[in-house]
Design an enzyme around this catalytic site. Structure first.
Site, PDB file in Angstrom:
ATOM      1  N   LYS A  32       0.846  -1.204   0.000  1.00 30.54           N
ATOM      2  CA  LYS A  32       0.000   0.000   0.000  1.00 30.54           C
ATOM      3  C   LYS A  32       0.884   1.258   0.000  1.00 30.54           C
ATOM      4  O   LYS A  32       0.675   2.178  -0.778  1.00 30.54           O
ATOM      5  CB  LYS A  32      -0.888   0.010   1.233  1.00 30.54           C
ATOM      6  CG  LYS A  32      -1.579   1.359   1.510  1.00 30.54           C
ATOM      7  CD  LYS A  32      -2.481   1.339   2.723  1.00 30.54           C
ATOM      8  CE  LYS A  32      -1.774   1.546   4.024  1.00 30.54           C
ATOM      9  NZ  LYS A  32      -1.434   2.931   4.368  1.00 30.54           N
ATOM     10  N   ASN A  33       1.893   1.269   0.864  1.00 31.86           N
ATOM     11  CA  ASN A  33       2.682   2.489   1.048  1.00 31.86           C
ATOM     12  C   ASN A  33       3.735   2.715  -0.028  1.00 31.86           C
ATOM     13  O   ASN A  33       4.419   3.724  -0.016  1.00 31.86           O
ATOM     14  CB  ASN A  33       3.311   2.509   2.443  1.00 31.86           C
ATOM     15  CG  ASN A  33       2.249   2.726   3.508  1.00 31.86           C
ATOM     16  OD1 ASN A  33       1.101   3.055   3.185  1.00 31.86           O
ATOM     17  ND2 ASN A  33       2.615   2.533   4.751  1.00 31.86           N
TER      18      ASN A  33
ATOM     19  N   ARG B 215      -4.932  10.586   4.340  1.00 34.44           N
ATOM     20  CA  ARG B 215      -3.876  11.603   4.478  1.00 34.44           C
ATOM     21  C   ARG B 215      -2.844  11.505   3.364  1.00 34.44           C
ATOM     22  O   ARG B 215      -2.225  12.485   2.998  1.00 34.44           O
ATOM     23  CB  ARG B 215      -3.141  11.448   5.805  1.00 34.44           C
ATOM     24  CG  ARG B 215      -3.968  11.466   7.025  1.00 34.44           C
ATOM     25  CD  ARG B 215      -3.070  11.455   8.194  1.00 34.44           C
ATOM     26  NE  ARG B 215      -2.213  12.633   8.183  1.00 34.44           N
ATOM     27  CZ  ARG B 215      -1.014  12.683   7.615  1.00 34.44           C
ATOM     28  NH1 ARG B 215      -0.535  11.628   7.005  1.00 34.44           N
ATOM     29  NH2 ARG B 215      -0.291  13.787   7.649  1.00 34.44           N
TER      30      ARG B 215
ATOM     31  N   CYS C 269      -4.903  12.398  12.488  1.00 34.30           N
ATOM     32  CA  CYS C 269      -5.655  11.137  12.444  1.00 34.30           C
ATOM     33  C   CYS C 269      -5.533  10.524  13.834  1.00 34.30           C
ATOM     34  O   CYS C 269      -4.946  11.122  14.743  1.00 34.30           O
ATOM     35  CB  CYS C 269      -5.112  10.222  11.364  1.00 34.30           C
ATOM     36  SG  CYS C 269      -3.530   9.516  11.791  1.00 34.30           S
TER      37      CYS C 269
ATOM     38  N   ARG D  35       0.225  14.547  12.705  1.00 35.99           N
ATOM     39  CA  ARG D  35       0.646  14.275  11.318  1.00 35.99           C
ATOM     40  C   ARG D  35       0.798  15.569  10.504  1.00 35.99           C
ATOM     41  O   ARG D  35       0.176  15.742   9.462  1.00 35.99           O
ATOM     42  CB  ARG D  35      -0.331  13.332  10.627  1.00 35.99           C
ATOM     43  CG  ARG D  35      -0.749  12.103  11.397  1.00 35.99           C
ATOM     44  CD  ARG D  35       0.282  10.999  11.419  1.00 35.99           C
ATOM     45  NE  ARG D  35       0.623  10.420  10.137  1.00 35.99           N
ATOM     46  CZ  ARG D  35       0.005   9.398   9.564  1.00 35.99           C
ATOM     47  NH1 ARG D  35      -1.047   8.891  10.134  1.00 35.99           N
ATOM     48  NH2 ARG D  35       0.404   8.920   8.399  1.00 35.99           N
TER      49      ARG D  35
ATOM     50  N   ASP E  19       4.486  20.137   7.556  1.00 34.95           N
ATOM     51  CA  ASP E  19       5.349  21.322   7.457  1.00 34.95           C
ATOM     52  C   ASP E  19       6.617  21.058   6.645  1.00 34.95           C
ATOM     53  O   ASP E  19       7.111  21.949   5.944  1.00 34.95           O
ATOM     54  CB  ASP E  19       5.710  21.844   8.855  1.00 34.95           C
ATOM     55  CG  ASP E  19       6.323  20.736   9.717  1.00 34.95           C
ATOM     56  OD1 ASP E  19       5.597  19.768  10.030  1.00 34.95           O
ATOM     57  OD2 ASP E  19       7.525  20.818  10.036  1.00 34.95           O
TER      58      ASP E  19
ATOM     59  N   ASP F  30       4.846   0.731  11.951  1.00 35.85           N
ATOM     60  CA  ASP F  30       3.635   0.082  11.429  1.00 35.85           C
ATOM     61  C   ASP F  30       3.512  -1.369  11.869  1.00 35.85           C
ATOM     62  O   ASP F  30       2.506  -2.008  11.591  1.00 35.85           O
ATOM     63  CB  ASP F  30       3.602   0.155   9.899  1.00 35.85           C
ATOM     64  CG  ASP F  30       3.333   1.563   9.422  1.00 35.85           C
ATOM     65  OD1 ASP F  30       3.484   1.818   8.220  1.00 35.85           O
ATOM     66  OD2 ASP F  30       3.011   2.417  10.261  1.00 35.85           O
TER      67      ASP F  30
ATOM     68  N   ILE G  89       7.846   7.317  16.917  1.00 41.16           N
ATOM     69  CA  ILE G  89       7.488   8.045  15.696  1.00 41.16           C
ATOM     70  C   ILE G  89       6.218   8.867  15.874  1.00 41.16           C
ATOM     71  O   ILE G  89       6.165  10.055  15.566  1.00 41.16           O
ATOM     72  CB  ILE G  89       7.292   7.072  14.503  1.00 41.16           C
ATOM     73  CG1 ILE G  89       8.546   6.221  14.289  1.00 41.16           C
ATOM     74  CG2 ILE G  89       6.918   7.839  13.240  1.00 41.16           C
ATOM     75  CD1 ILE G  89       9.753   6.969  13.773  1.00 41.16           C
TER      76      ILE G  89
ATOM     77  N   ARG H 174      -8.672  -0.559   4.620  1.00 43.48           N
ATOM     78  CA  ARG H 174      -7.793   0.407   3.948  1.00 43.48           C
ATOM     79  C   ARG H 174      -6.464  -0.242   3.565  1.00 43.48           C
ATOM     80  O   ARG H 174      -5.811   0.187   2.636  1.00 43.48           O
ATOM     81  CB  ARG H 174      -7.498   1.580   4.892  1.00 43.48           C
ATOM     82  CG  ARG H 174      -8.724   2.385   5.257  1.00 43.48           C
ATOM     83  CD  ARG H 174      -8.338   3.609   6.039  1.00 43.48           C
ATOM     84  NE  ARG H 174      -7.243   4.313   5.390  1.00 43.48           N
ATOM     85  CZ  ARG H 174      -6.664   5.403   5.893  1.00 43.48           C
ATOM     86  NH1 ARG H 174      -7.065   5.883   7.053  1.00 43.48           N
ATOM     87  NH2 ARG H 174      -5.686   5.992   5.250  1.00 43.48           N
TER      88      ARG H 174
HETATM   89  C1  EPZ Z   1       4.231   7.076   6.309  1.00 42.30           C
HETATM   90  O1  EPZ Z   1       3.431   8.089   6.861  1.00 42.30           O
HETATM   91  C2  EPZ Z   1       3.337   5.844   6.191  1.00 42.30           C
HETATM   92  N1  EPZ Z   1       2.233   6.147   5.281  1.00 42.30           N
HETATM   93  C3  EPZ Z   1       2.820   5.468   7.570  1.00 42.30           C
HETATM   94  O2  EPZ Z   1       2.057   4.275   7.433  1.00 42.30           O
HETATM   95  C4  EPZ Z   1       4.019   5.180   8.473  1.00 42.30           C
HETATM   96  O3  EPZ Z   1       3.562   4.887   9.770  1.00 42.30           O
HETATM   97  C5  EPZ Z   1       4.944   6.408   8.509  1.00 42.30           C
HETATM   98  O4  EPZ Z   1       5.338   6.769   7.169  1.00 42.30           O
HETATM   99  C6  EPZ Z   1       6.207   6.164   9.321  1.00 42.30           C
HETATM  100  O5  EPZ Z   1       6.912   5.085   8.770  1.00 42.30           O
HETATM  101  C7  EPZ Z   1       2.464   6.131   3.939  1.00 42.30           C
HETATM  102  O6  EPZ Z   1       3.567   5.890   3.491  1.00 42.30           O
HETATM  103  C8  EPZ Z   1       1.290   6.423   3.059  1.00 42.30           C
HETATM  104  P1  EPZ Z   1       6.194  10.502   8.337  1.00 42.30           P
HETATM  105  P2  EPZ Z   1       3.975   9.611   6.876  1.00 42.30           P
HETATM  106  O7  EPZ Z   1       6.046  11.754   7.532  1.00 42.30           O
HETATM  107  O8  EPZ Z   1       4.845   9.838   5.708  1.00 42.30           O
HETATM  108  C9  EPZ Z   1       6.383  13.863  11.691  1.00 42.30           C
HETATM  109  C10 EPZ Z   1       0.183   2.881   7.705  1.00 42.30           C
HETATM  110  O9  EPZ Z   1      -0.261   2.332   8.715  1.00 42.30           O
HETATM  111  N2  EPZ Z   1       6.277  14.819  10.561  1.00 42.30           N
HETATM  112  O10 EPZ Z   1       7.354   9.628   8.074  1.00 42.30           O
HETATM  113  O11 EPZ Z   1       2.802  10.500   7.078  1.00 42.30           O
HETATM  114  C11 EPZ Z   1       5.138  13.021  11.845  1.00 42.30           C
HETATM  115  O12 EPZ Z   1       4.178  13.701  12.632  1.00 42.30           O
HETATM  116  C12 EPZ Z   1       0.661   4.319   7.776  1.00 42.30           C
HETATM  117  O13 EPZ Z   1       0.320   2.327   6.589  1.00 42.30           O
HETATM  118  C13 EPZ Z   1       6.286  16.185  10.825  1.00 42.30           C
HETATM  119  O14 EPZ Z   1       6.371  16.623  11.979  1.00 42.30           O
HETATM  120  O15 EPZ Z   1       4.866   9.627   8.180  1.00 42.30           O
HETATM  121  C14 EPZ Z   1       5.664  11.788  12.506  1.00 42.30           C
HETATM  122  O16 EPZ Z   1       5.763  12.032  13.911  1.00 42.30           O
HETATM  123  C15 EPZ Z   1       0.396   4.930   9.149  1.00 42.30           C
HETATM  124  N3  EPZ Z   1       6.200  17.056   9.776  1.00 42.30           N
HETATM  125  C16 EPZ Z   1       7.060  11.630  11.929  1.00 42.30           C
HETATM  126  O17 EPZ Z   1       7.404  12.921  11.401  1.00 42.30           O
HETATM  127  C17 EPZ Z   1       6.109  16.631   8.477  1.00 42.30           C
HETATM  128  O18 EPZ Z   1       6.040  17.469   7.564  1.00 42.30           O
HETATM  129  C18 EPZ Z   1       7.155  10.620  10.789  1.00 42.30           C
HETATM  130  O19 EPZ Z   1       6.109  10.898   9.881  1.00 42.30           O
HETATM  131  C19 EPZ Z   1       6.099  15.237   8.228  1.00 42.30           C
HETATM  132  C20 EPZ Z   1       6.184  14.350   9.284  1.00 42.30           C
END
Ligand code: EPZ
Length: 421
Positions: A23-24, A94, A118, A123, A126, A306, A328, A398
Site C-alpha cells: 500500500k505504502n 492523508r 488522524c 501528522r 510542514d 507500522d 514516531i 484500507r
Molecule cells: C508514512 O506516513 C506511512 N504512510 C505510515 O504508514 C508510516 O507509519 C509512517 O510513514 C512512518 O513510517 C504512507 O507511506 C502512506 P512521516 P507519513 O512523515 O509519511 C512527523 C500505515 O499504517 N512529521 O514519516 O505520514 C510526523 O508527525 C501508515 O500504513 C512532521 O512533523 O509519516 C511523525 O511524527 C500509518 N512534519 C514523523 O514525522 C512533516 O512534515 C514521521 O512521519 C512530516 C512528518
C-alpha cells in the site's frame, strides 16, 4: 456504519498465501502518473480502499484510467484539468498529500486540502511545505487548504528536520522536474522510497542515493511513460507472521521481500519462532508459546512503527514482560485499551507500553481505531479463546487486501457481518 468481523479464536494457522503489493509504495507511485503526459502502467497494485480513494482523487483532476484488470492499471495524465485535492477526499486518506509535489512540478499550481490529523497523531506536513518553498514554490495555507503556485521549481539543498517518508517522496517527485540538482539530506530510507525512485527512474528521472539518507535528483525537462511493478507489502508480511506466531502456527508467505523486514524477522526469532527465509518467501514455525520481545520503533532500517501494534498483540500472550517504545507517533497505543478488553495486561506511560503476557486472551467485542490497531485486534482475536467481534472494519479494509480470504486459507474461522445500508 461499518462492517464487523467475527473471529472464532484458537485455530492454528497453517498453509501458504501470497503477499499483495505494498500500500505504502502504491500510493506515492500512482501519483507519478501526474508527472508525465504519457501513459504509465502499474502492476501488483493491491485492491484496497486507499487505492480506490486515490484513483478517485486522480480522475477528478482529469487523469484518465486508461485500463484496469485485477492488480494492473494504466493512468494517463495528458490533461490535468483540475489540480485540486478537495477536503472531502483528503480527510479520509492523508496520503493524498502525495499529489502536492507532482502537481506543483507539472502544473505549477495546486490546491490541496490540509490533511487533518488522524487517530495516531497530528501528522503535520510542514516539511513538505518547507521543502517545496525552498525549491521556489509560493505557498499559502488558508481555509484548510495549501495553495501553491510557482514560475518553475529549482533544485536546492534540503535538510528535513526529521525523517519523513511521504515528505521525502513528495520532494523527490517534485525535484524530478525541477531545474538543476536537488539534494535531500536526512531522507527517509524506507524500501517504499526506493521503489518510488525505481519507478521515477524508469520514467526518465535522474536519481541517486534512494535508500540512503542523502538522495540526489537532477531535474529533467519531462518524464515519459513506463511500466512498474509495485514491491510486496512488508507490513502485510509481518502482520501474518505475527498471527502465526500467536496460534502455534506454521505458514509460508510467498511473493514477498524478506530483505525489507529484517528487524521484524529478528524480533520474531527472538520470540522463539523458527524462520526459513528464501529470496521471495518466508516460512515461520511458531513455538507453543512465544517469548516476550521488547522493541523500540524508529525510521528504517530500524523496527517499523507500522508493526508496533501487531507485536503488542503478540506480547499479550507471550511468556514474560515486554517494554514497547513508540518514538514516531505521539498517540499510537490506542489498540492497548482494546487489547485489554480481550484480557491483556498492558500499562502505558507516555510513549512506553509495558506488556505482561497472560496465558490466554478471552474473546470479546472490540473496536478498531486505525489501520494497524485493527490488525492487532485481528491477531488478538485469532489467539483468544472464544469469539471476538471487531467493529469499525473500514479501518482494516484500507490496508489489507482480501484479509478474510487469506486467513481462511490459513485455517482461521472468521466471517464478516456487513453493515446495513
Ligand atoms: C508514512 O506516513 C506511512 N504512510 C505510515 O504508514 C508510516 O507509519 C509512517 O510513514 C512512518 O513510517 C504512507 O507511506 C502512506 P512521516 P507519513 O512523515 O509519511 C512527523 C500505515 O499504517 N512529521 O514519516 O505520514 C510526523 O508527525 C501508515 O500504513 C512532521 O512533523 O509519516 C511523525 O511524527 C500509518 N512534519 C514523523 O514525522 C512533516 O512534515 C514521521 O512521519 C512530516 C512528518
Amino acid at each position: 456504519m461499518s462492517d464487523t468481523l467475527i473471529i472464532e479464536g484458537g485455530q492454528r494457522l497453517q498453509g501458504e498465501i501470497a503477499i499483495s503489493g505494498a500500500k505504502n509504495a502504491a500510493l506515492p507511485i500512482l501519483c507519478t502518473a501526474l508527472l508525465t503526459s504519457e501513459p504509465v502502467t502499474f502492476h501488483n497494485v493491491p485492491r484496497l480502499q486507499d487505492i480506490e480513494t486515490l484513483l478517485a482523487l486522480l480522475t477528478q483532476m482529469g487523469v484518465r484510467l486508461v485500463e484496469r484488470n485485477s492488480n494492473s492499471l494504466t493512468l494517463c495524465a495528458d490533461a490535468i484539468t483540475n489540480p485540486v485535492a478537495p477536503y472531502e477526499m483528503v480527510k479520509t486518506m492523508r496520503a493524498a498529500i502525495l499529489v502536492l509535489g507532482p502537481l506543483t512540478a507539472r502544473c505549477r499550481q495546486a490546491r490541496v486540502s490540509l490533511p487533518g490529523g488522524c487517530a495516531i497523531g497530528a501528522r503535520p506536513v510542514d516539511q513538505h511545505i518547507k521543502g517545496l518553498t525552498a525549491m521556489g514554490a509560493a505557498i499559502e495555507v488558508d481555509h484548510g487548504y495549501i495553495h501553491v503556485t510557482t514560475t518553475g521549481l529549482r533544485g536546492t539543498h534540503l535538510v528535513t528536520d526529521m525523517v519523513t517518508v511521504t515528505g521525502t517522496e513528495n520532494l523527490m517527485m517534485a525535484a524530478a522536474l525541477a531545474e538543476g540538482e536537488t539534494i535531500i539530506e536526512n531522507a527517509a530510507r524506507e524500501p517504499e522510497v526506493v521503489d518510488l525512485a525505481e519507478c521515477l527512474s524508469a520514467m526518465g528521472a535522474q536519481i541517486q542515493g534512494a535508500g540512503t539518507d542523502i538522495i540526489r535528483i537532477q531535474g529533467v525537462k519531462r518524464l515519459h511513460g513506463a511500466a512498474h511493478r509495485i514491491m510486496p507489502d512488508r507490513i502485510e508480511t509481518g502482520t501474518y507472521l505475527c498471527a502465526a506466531a500467536v496460534t502455534r502456527g506454521r505458514i509460508r508467505l510467498t511473493h514477498t521481500r524478506p530483505d525489507t523486514l529484517k528487524t521484524v524477522l529478528e524480533k520474531l526469532q527472538e520470540s522463539g519462532c523458527q524462520l526459513h527465509v528464501e529470496t521471495d518467501a518466508i516460512t515461520l514455525t511458531a513455538p507453543e508459546r512465544p517469548t516476550a520481545v521488547s522493541l523500540q520503533t524508529a525510521p528504517y532500517p530500524a523496527f517499523p512503527t507500522d508493526m508496533q501494534a501487531q507485536f503488542m498483540a503478540l506480547n499479550t500472550v507471550a511468556s514474560g514482560t515486554a517494554i514497547i517504545r513508540e518514538t514516531i507517533f505521539e498517540n499510537r497505543f490506542m489498540h492497548a485499551d482494546e487489547l485489554k478488553r480481550l484480557g491483556a495486561d498492558i500499562r502505558t506511560e507516555g510513549n512506553t507500553a509495558i506488556v505482561s503476557g497472560v496465558p490466554a486472551l478471552q474473546g470479546a467485542a472490540v473496536r478498531a481505531t486505525d489501520l494497524r490497531a485493527s490488525a492487532s485486534l485481528v491477531i488478538g482475536g485469532l489467539a483468544a479463546e472464544g469469539q471476538t467481534r471487531i467493529e469499525q472494519l473500514h479501518h482494516l479494509d484500507r490496508g489489507y487486501e482480501r484479509l478474510e480470504e487469506k486467513l481462511t486459507i490459513l485455517g482461521a474461522r472468521l466471517h464478516r457481518i456487513r453493515a446495513e445500508g
